[in-house]
Write an enzyme that holds these catalytic residues in place. Structure first.
Site, PDB file in Angstrom:
ATOM      1  N   ASP A  74      36.736  38.372  46.947  1.00  0.00           N
ATOM      2  CA  ASP A  74      38.114  38.209  47.380  1.00  0.00           C
ATOM      3  C   ASP A  74      37.943  37.324  48.493  1.00  0.00           C
ATOM      4  O   ASP A  74      37.257  37.340  49.308  1.00  0.00           O
ATOM      5  CB  ASP A  74      38.737  39.636  47.581  1.00  0.00           C
ATOM      6  N   HIS A 220      33.555  40.801  49.432  1.00  0.00           N
ATOM      7  CA  HIS A 220      34.531  39.553  50.079  1.00  0.00           C
ATOM      8  C   HIS A 220      34.003  38.308  50.672  1.00  0.00           C
ATOM      9  O   HIS A 220      32.436  38.249  50.702  1.00  0.00           O
ATOM     10  CB  HIS A 220      35.334  40.319  51.297  1.00  0.00           C
TER      11      HIS A 220
END
Length: 256
Positions: A74, A220
């Site tokens: 992400d 992430h």
């Protein structure tokens, strides 16, 4: 006796069908009590309506009967950490999914977005400005998703129909709105906790301790993931897991 054992194994395999929805996992002794309580509440509040069918077309995991898993990242892009992640994935011959934020796809970052696409990774929708979608009305939800998807299409030529809500923030209106527009919500079943754990070794331990067949792993675009990723890949591979690209794991289209 042997026939009975085979029959029971067959029944267990049927029970672990592709329709099985996992809970959302990920834990570490480094998390404090407040963060643990926060995560437990969010996970319960989110996964319960998914498992019960109240939130249709919300995906948490792949097939629990197969030793396939998928890496997802992400908050891309940037030219630093995203590029390092791509280098690691390339060296390990693994394809991942990058959920990207529209506003960060500026001209200075367009190169790494194109690179992710050209190297066979998925470039997917993580909204335009990374808001809590559950705080927005229908028009603003649609705007957030369409602006990000349009920006991705401008750079890669692909309009993504898979998206991930920032913070995993969904409610009935969000789910209904994205379903009406032909999108699919993709959450995760295993949180690496790289966003809160500052120790790459703790991230590796968390992922390898909690991994299950069909897991969608959340990571992430940050320096902790960059440091942890090689060991995560190597240890999971030694444990017998096969990395598939997200759309391959789920058997669905990623782009319109």
């Amino acid at each position: 006796m042997a026939k009975l054992i085979l029959f029971l194994l067959f029944i267990c395999k049927l029970a672990l069908s592709a329709d099985t929805v996992y809970d959302i996992r990920g834990a570490s002794p480094l998390l404090d009590a407040n963060m643990t309580q926060f995560l437990d509440k969010w996970r319960f509040d989110t996964i319960t309506p998914v498992q019960s069918g109240v939130y249709p077309n919300v995906i948490v995991n792949g097939d629990p009967a197969r030793t396939n898993i998928a890496l997802t990242f992400d908050d891309a892009p940037d030219e630093n950490n995203t590029a390092h992640l791509l280098d690691i994935l390339k060296s390990r011959h693994i394809k991942a999914a990058f959920f990207m934020i529209g506003t960060t796809m500026e001209e200075s970052n367009a190169t790494v977005v194109k690179r992710a696409d050209e190297e066979g990774h998925l470039v997917l929708n993580h909204t335009f400005t990374h808001p809590h979608l559950s705080n927005l009305d229908e028009n603003n939800i649609t705007d957030q998703l369409d602006r990000a998807a349009t920006r991705i299409e401008e750079i890669t030529g692909h309009y993504p129909i898979l998206y991930r809500p920032p913070y995993g923030s969904i409610n009935p209106l969000v789910v209904q709105t994205v379903n009406v527009h032909g999108l699919t919500t993709v959450l995760w079943s295993l949180d690496s906790l790289d966003w809160t754990l500052k120790d790459p070794d703790a991230v590796v331990e968390n992922v390898t301790a909690h991994i299950r067949n069909g897991d969608i792993i959340l990571m992430h675009r940050n320096h902790v993931s960059v440091a942890a990723l090689p060991a995560v890949i190597d240890r999971l591979s030694k444990m017998g897991y096969t990395f598939l690209r997200l759309d391959e794991l789920l058997g669905i289209k990623a782009y319109r």
